[in-house]
Design a protein around this motif. Sequence first.
Motif, PDB file in Angstrom:
ATOM      1  N   TYR A   1       0.827  -1.226   0.000  1.00 44.09           N
ATOM      2  CA  TYR A   1       0.000   0.000   0.000  1.00 44.09           C
ATOM      3  C   TYR A   1       0.860   1.275   0.000  1.00 44.09           C
ATOM      4  O   TYR A   1       0.736   2.090  -0.919  1.00 44.09           O
ATOM      5  CB  TYR A   1      -0.955   0.008   1.202  1.00 44.09           C
ATOM      6  CG  TYR A   1      -2.337  -0.519   0.883  1.00 44.09           C
ATOM      7  CD1 TYR A   1      -3.209   0.205   0.076  1.00 44.09           C
ATOM      8  CD2 TYR A   1      -2.784  -1.725   1.393  1.00 44.09           C
ATOM      9  CE1 TYR A   1      -4.476  -0.268  -0.218  1.00 44.09           C
ATOM     10  CE2 TYR A   1      -4.050  -2.215   1.106  1.00 44.09           C
ATOM     11  CZ  TYR A   1      -4.894  -1.482   0.300  1.00 44.09           C
ATOM     12  OH  TYR A   1      -6.140  -1.948   0.002  1.00 44.09           O
ATOM     13  N   PRO A   2       1.728   1.471   1.017  1.00 46.95           N
ATOM     14  CA  PRO A   2       2.539   2.705   0.990  1.00 46.95           C
ATOM     15  C   PRO A   2       3.469   2.777  -0.210  1.00 46.95           C
ATOM     16  O   PRO A   2       3.701   3.869  -0.745  1.00 46.95           O
ATOM     17  CB  PRO A   2       3.327   2.651   2.307  1.00 46.95           C
ATOM     18  CG  PRO A   2       3.198   1.260   2.810  1.00 46.95           C
ATOM     19  CD  PRO A   2       1.947   0.698   2.247  1.00 46.95           C
ATOM     20  N   ALA A   3       3.994   1.613  -0.661  1.00 45.32           N
ATOM     21  CA  ALA A   3       4.905   1.634  -1.814  1.00 45.32           C
ATOM     22  C   ALA A   3       4.177   2.147  -3.052  1.00 45.32           C
ATOM     23  O   ALA A   3       4.716   2.957  -3.812  1.00 45.32           O
ATOM     24  CB  ALA A   3       5.458   0.227  -2.065  1.00 45.32           C
ATOM     25  N   LEU A   4       2.932   1.683  -3.250  1.00 50.83           N
ATOM     26  CA  LEU A   4       2.149   2.155  -4.394  1.00 50.83           C
ATOM     27  C   LEU A   4       1.802   3.637  -4.250  1.00 50.83           C
ATOM     28  O   LEU A   4       1.867   4.405  -5.209  1.00 50.83           O
ATOM     29  CB  LEU A   4       0.854   1.340  -4.510  1.00 50.83           C
ATOM     30  CG  LEU A   4       0.968  -0.044  -5.160  1.00 50.83           C
ATOM     31  CD1 LEU A   4      -0.314  -0.834  -4.935  1.00 50.83           C
ATOM     32  CD2 LEU A   4       1.237   0.089  -6.656  1.00 50.83           C
ATOM     33  N   ALA A   5       1.444   4.018  -3.016  1.00 55.24           N
ATOM     34  CA  ALA A   5       1.044   5.405  -2.777  1.00 55.24           C
ATOM     35  C   ALA A   5       2.206   6.356  -3.068  1.00 55.24           C
ATOM     36  O   ALA A   5       2.028   7.401  -3.713  1.00 55.24           O
ATOM     37  CB  ALA A   5       0.564   5.571  -1.337  1.00 55.24           C
ATOM     38  N   VAL A   6       3.401   5.998  -2.616  1.00 53.41           N
ATOM     39  CA  VAL A   6       4.568   6.855  -2.840  1.00 53.41           C
ATOM     40  C   VAL A   6       4.910   6.900  -4.328  1.00 53.41           C
ATOM     41  O   VAL A   6       5.278   7.945  -4.864  1.00 53.41           O
ATOM     42  CB  VAL A   6       5.766   6.367  -1.991  1.00 53.41           C
ATOM     43  CG1 VAL A   6       7.008   7.171  -2.316  1.00 53.41           C
ATOM     44  CG2 VAL A   6       5.455   6.488  -0.510  1.00 53.41           C
ATOM     45  N   ALA A   7       4.763   5.746  -5.016  1.00 54.70           N
ATOM     46  CA  ALA A   7       5.042   5.720  -6.459  1.00 54.70           C
ATOM     47  C   ALA A   7       4.073   6.652  -7.201  1.00 54.70           C
ATOM     48  O   ALA A   7       4.448   7.296  -8.175  1.00 54.70           O
ATOM     49  CB  ALA A   7       4.920   4.297  -6.997  1.00 54.70           C
ATOM     50  N   TRP A   8       2.851   6.719  -6.699  1.00 57.35           N
ATOM     51  CA  TRP A   8       1.854   7.588  -7.343  1.00 57.35           C
ATOM     52  C   TRP A   8       2.209   9.063  -7.151  1.00 57.35           C
ATOM     53  O   TRP A   8       1.954   9.901  -8.006  1.00 57.35           O
ATOM     54  CB  TRP A   8       0.462   7.268  -6.771  1.00 57.35           C
ATOM     55  CG  TRP A   8      -0.648   7.978  -7.474  1.00 57.35           C
ATOM     56  CD1 TRP A   8      -0.851   8.039  -8.823  1.00 57.35           C
ATOM     57  CD2 TRP A   8      -1.704   8.738  -6.878  1.00 57.35           C
ATOM     58  NE1 TRP A   8      -1.973   8.764  -9.107  1.00 57.35           N
ATOM     59  CE2 TRP A   8      -2.519   9.212  -7.931  1.00 57.35           C
ATOM     60  CE3 TRP A   8      -2.045   9.045  -5.563  1.00 57.35           C
ATOM     61  CZ2 TRP A   8      -3.646   9.987  -7.701  1.00 57.35           C
ATOM     62  CZ3 TRP A   8      -3.175   9.812  -5.340  1.00 57.35           C
ATOM     63  CH2 TRP A   8      -3.965  10.279  -6.401  1.00 57.35           C
ATOM     64  N   LEU A   9       2.833   9.377  -5.989  1.00 61.52           N
ATOM     65  CA  LEU A   9       3.190  10.769  -5.682  1.00 61.52           C
ATOM     66  C   LEU A   9       4.169  11.339  -6.705  1.00 61.52           C
ATOM     67  O   LEU A   9       4.182  12.545  -6.954  1.00 61.52           O
ATOM     68  CB  LEU A   9       3.815  10.864  -4.286  1.00 61.52           C
ATOM     69  CG  LEU A   9       2.859  10.838  -3.087  1.00 61.52           C
ATOM     70  CD1 LEU A   9       3.662  10.959  -1.806  1.00 61.52           C
ATOM     71  CD2 LEU A   9       1.849  11.979  -3.189  1.00 61.52           C
TER      72      LEU A   9
END
Lengths: 179, 308
Positions: free
Chosen positions: B109-117
């Motif tokens: 979850y956080p890995a995807l969220a940061v990649a989206w940023l």
Amino acid sequence: MARFGMALDTTKCVGCMDCVVACKTENQVPEGFNRDWIAYQTDGLYPTLHMEIRSERCNHCDQPPCVECCPTGASHVEDFGKIVLVTENECIGCKACVASCPYEARFINPKGYADKCTFCNHRVEQGLDPACVSVCPTHCMTFGDLDDPQSAVSRQLAARRHHALKPDAGTEPRIFYLT
Amino acid sequence: MTELVLTRHNAMIDPLLHAWGWEIPVYLFLGGLIGGTMMITGYILLKGRHRENSCVCSVLPLVGLALLSVGMLALFLDLEHKLYVWRLYTTFQFSSPMSWGAWILLLVYPALAVAWLVRLPAFLRVGQVGRLADALAESPRAIWAIGYVNLALGGMLGIYTGVLLSSLGSRPFWNSALLGVLFLLSGLSAAAAFVHMIAWDRTERELLARADNIFISLELVTLMLFLTGLLTSGASHQAAAALVLGGPFTAVFWVGVVGLGLVIPLVLQSLAVTHRTLHSAIVPVMVIAGSLVLRFVFVYAGQYSHWL
């Protein structure tokens, strides 16, 4: 510490299902489910037939795949007698253990957790036999410590031909069938 | 000849094991697909191509987040003791792939969220989140770290979905370490097909279509090696292989998975990337559907298989 196991004499078992009824009564197993059951196996072609009747249940394996795959540790090997048990309030009902058992000895209790034979640990702790063993009218079952060479079960296994179920699955089951 | 009669008739167990229904194949498919999208995003970030107007960086992580939530919902629906789901996160069981998976999903979850940023849309670049996104986009070191984490976590997620089944040694059809590789490749292939389907940039579409051809080819090889492994093993494994070689899963396996999901898309896509035919949305749809059918076949056939 003991390592409990069982020997069942297939030359004595008549498949009366007393063990099945005793288990259901003792452990209040929900309707429609069984922790132990009878297998009638017939080999050969008429008229050369051989029949074996067995009372089957969880094999409390020495290498239990159901314990290894459990994601929460609910399935575990109890220190007491190395019995394989499930802690109900740790089980999430993911069914990995159900799929992992080569004997299909587990089921999902209607309350949601994985359920199976406990070797009647509540009775064994009091020095009693499991319910199935205690009611057998032909005395075909012997329960005891496999690590104690003087126990009744160890002596039977030393003296008699026997086999376990699905040994190729490699789980090292602790229920043996005397032939 | 052997005849075996049991007095047992436990629900989900008898006459044939059917503990896992549609939820698990759907989850395994989505897990593989998300793993694939993370690896593709990670690769693009590591290559420093996030500055291009690619859908991989701007859309894919968000799609991953949405699909992950759907996948975890499917997983939750499958649980029989739902109120105790939190027990997954009060322990770590080293020998249980499901425990590994539970923790990996928490990191995804956080890995995807940061990649989206990294390529956050302009209208969302406000306040502290906007400042963080700007800082990330300007820091090559941060981009490298995000790319690497996504690549690694995506690989772990893809492999774990296969290991989840292959670790259950009492089901001969699953009992092959190749399942981890197969599901990873299938996930990568479905993810590449997904990008191919939604990308607006032609170069990006071409790149992913070419990559997908490689993934599909490798998947075909792995699938054949998997069957070879079963057929050259003992009687129980050969009986398991027979489930897709004449048994009840033969048609769906060869038509749905191999034919429509792998061979035909590979042929059509090979023609498209060599500019002999036009690209179409049919090929990626076939690849993605084939990837889903693959999970269904494996989960269902595996439960049918047993030690003799």
